[in-house]
Motif scaffolding. Structure first.
Motif, PDB file in Angstrom:
ATOM      1  N   LYS A  69       0.295  -4.226   1.048  1.00 26.16           N
ATOM      2  CA  LYS A  69      -0.508  -3.952   2.258  1.00 26.16           C
ATOM      3  C   LYS A  69      -0.077  -2.638   2.909  1.00 26.16           C
ATOM      4  O   LYS A  69      -0.896  -1.953   3.522  1.00 26.16           O
ATOM      5  CB  LYS A  69      -0.387  -5.131   3.235  1.00 26.16           C
ATOM      6  CG  LYS A  69      -1.044  -6.398   2.665  1.00 26.16           C
ATOM      7  CD  LYS A  69      -0.655  -7.662   3.412  1.00 26.16           C
ATOM      8  CE  LYS A  69      -1.151  -8.895   2.656  1.00 26.16           C
ATOM      9  NZ  LYS A  69      -0.585 -10.155   3.160  1.00 26.16           N
ATOM     10  N   GLN A  72      -1.665   0.190   0.421  1.00 26.34           N
ATOM     11  CA  GLN A  72      -3.102   0.117   0.107  1.00 26.34           C
ATOM     12  C   GLN A  72      -3.899   1.347   0.555  1.00 26.34           C
ATOM     13  O   GLN A  72      -4.679   1.906  -0.204  1.00 26.34           O
ATOM     14  CB  GLN A  72      -3.663  -1.143   0.781  1.00 26.34           C
ATOM     15  CG  GLN A  72      -5.098  -1.426   0.476  1.00 26.34           C
ATOM     16  CD  GLN A  72      -5.588  -2.632   1.292  1.00 26.34           C
ATOM     17  OE1 GLN A  72      -4.863  -3.180   2.126  1.00 26.34           O
ATOM     18  NE2 GLN A  72      -6.818  -3.033   1.041  1.00 26.34           N
ATOM     19  N   ALA A  73      -3.691   1.810   1.785  1.00 28.85           N
ATOM     20  CA  ALA A  73      -4.530   2.874   2.349  1.00 28.85           C
ATOM     21  C   ALA A  73      -3.959   4.279   2.156  1.00 28.85           C
ATOM     22  O   ALA A  73      -4.563   5.256   2.587  1.00 28.85           O
ATOM     23  CB  ALA A  73      -4.746   2.611   3.839  1.00 28.85           C
ATOM     24  N   GLN A  74      -2.800   4.365   1.520  1.00 23.30           N
ATOM     25  CA  GLN A  74      -2.139   5.677   1.390  1.00 23.30           C
ATOM     26  C   GLN A  74      -2.870   6.566   0.398  1.00 23.30           C
ATOM     27  O   GLN A  74      -3.429   6.093  -0.589  1.00 23.30           O
ATOM     28  CB  GLN A  74      -0.704   5.490   0.893  1.00 23.30           C
ATOM     29  CG  GLN A  74       0.141   4.604   1.753  1.00 23.30           C
ATOM     30  CD  GLN A  74       1.054   5.388   2.690  1.00 23.30           C
ATOM     31  OE1 GLN A  74       1.154   6.608   2.613  1.00 23.30           O
ATOM     32  NE2 GLN A  74       1.699   4.679   3.588  1.00 23.30           N
ATOM     33  N   GLY A  75      -2.812   7.883   0.644  1.00 27.81           N
ATOM     34  CA  GLY A  75      -3.367   8.854  -0.291  1.00 27.81           C
ATOM     35  C   GLY A  75      -2.261   9.629  -0.974  1.00 27.81           C
ATOM     36  O   GLY A  75      -1.087   9.492  -0.619  1.00 27.81           O
TER      37      GLY A  75
END
Ligand code: CAA
Length: 258
Positions: A69, A72-75
């Motif tokens: 979690k 998940q949103a990391q670039g």
């Protein structure tokens, strides 16, 4: 009293016991866990009264991986700029011995942290795996390398490509773990083993660890030379005199770490 949020740390004589403590997330390893482990391991290394460390989780999970979690949103830019997971190298630089005591799931980052230990003692309930491929990624904390060193290409490749779990018996047979014990005996066995190591000459413990680790970094000739020089160096310590005198006098060594 532990000053940490995600781990518990206690000293049992000369043994430091560190317990991963995020039961709600099966001990998933987020940035707080990493920072707290860095701090706890550094404190252990710096404390001359502590001679061995055991890292463990719960009966259900040693650790079910890095925290999905959190990632998940990391670039790419964030991951690269922060050198995400780079901090684990600080844990691997611990000079004094430490053991992973593994019960239940040791998946992804959980398997990778266990493999950072000097050796693993597993409960018969332990399950190891690198399931990152199922998340569209790969191991990122050393798993592709340490698993391959531990079990060889065939099994490491198969595990990374299928994400399957390896049980404790297979893990012992394959060289991933040093010993398997019934789950109920895991902590007694791990603490007993740690106490045995803690009872050895402290400088010799560090030297033995350094030498075995050198086998992964050096050619055979370099490693043998490194071993011999370090062996020679220990003859400049009080504990070498004490250890050999104690043998001749048929008594246990009384170590000073000097
Ligand atoms: N990250 C974040 N949360 C996790 C987690 C993880 N790696 N593993 C488990 N959890 C959470 C679950 O989301 C769940 O939380 P909620 O109750 O809020 O939904 C809680 O822990 C309990 O998990 P489950 O309900 O899934 O428990 P289960 O008994 O049904 O299944 C399991 C157990 C098979 C271990 C399953 O949790 C699982 O597959 N976990 C993920 C394993 C994984 O993919 N690990 C690799 C992570 S990536 C990585 O580690 C990268 C790297 O190289 C370092």
């Amino acid at each position: 009293m532990s000053q940490y949020e995600t781990i518990l740390v206690e000293q049992r004589g000369a043994v430091t016991l560190v317990t991963l403590n995020r039961p709600q997330a099966l001990n998933a390893l987020n940035s707080t866990v990493l920072q707290e482990l860095i701090d706890a391991f550094a404190a252990y290394d710096a404390d001359a009264s502590q001679r061995c460390l055991v890292l463990t989780g719960s009966e259900k999970a040693f650790a079910a991986g890095a925290d999905i979690k959190e990632m998940q949103a990391q670039g790419f830019a964030q991951m690269y700029a922060s050198n995400f997971f780079g901090g684990w190298e600080q844990v691997t630089r611990t000079r004094k011995p430490w053991i992973a005591a593994v019960a239940g799931f040791a998946l992804g980052g959980g398997c990778e942290v266990a493999m950072m230990a000097d050796f693993i003692i597993a409960a018969d309930s332990a399950k190891f795996g690198q399931p990152e491929i199922k998340l569209g990624v790969t191991p990122g904390m050393g798993g592709s390398q340490r698993l391959t060193w531990a079990v060889g290409k065939a099994k490491a490749m198969e595990m990374c490509l299928t994400g399957r779990m390896m049980g404790a018996e297979e893990a012992e047979r394959s060289g991933l773990v040093a010993k398997v014990v019934p789950a109920a005996d895991l902590m007694d066995e791990a603490i007993k083993t740690a106490e045995a190591i803690a009872g050895m000459a402290p400088l010799a413990a560090i030297a033995n660890k350094e030498m075995v680790n050198a086998a992964f970094e050096m050619t055979l000739a370099q490693g043998i030379n490194f071993e011999r020089r370090l062996f020679h160096g220990l003859f400049g310590t009080e504990d070498q005199k004490e250890g050999m005198t104690a043998f001749v006098e048929k008594r246990p060594g009384n170590w000073t770490g000097k």
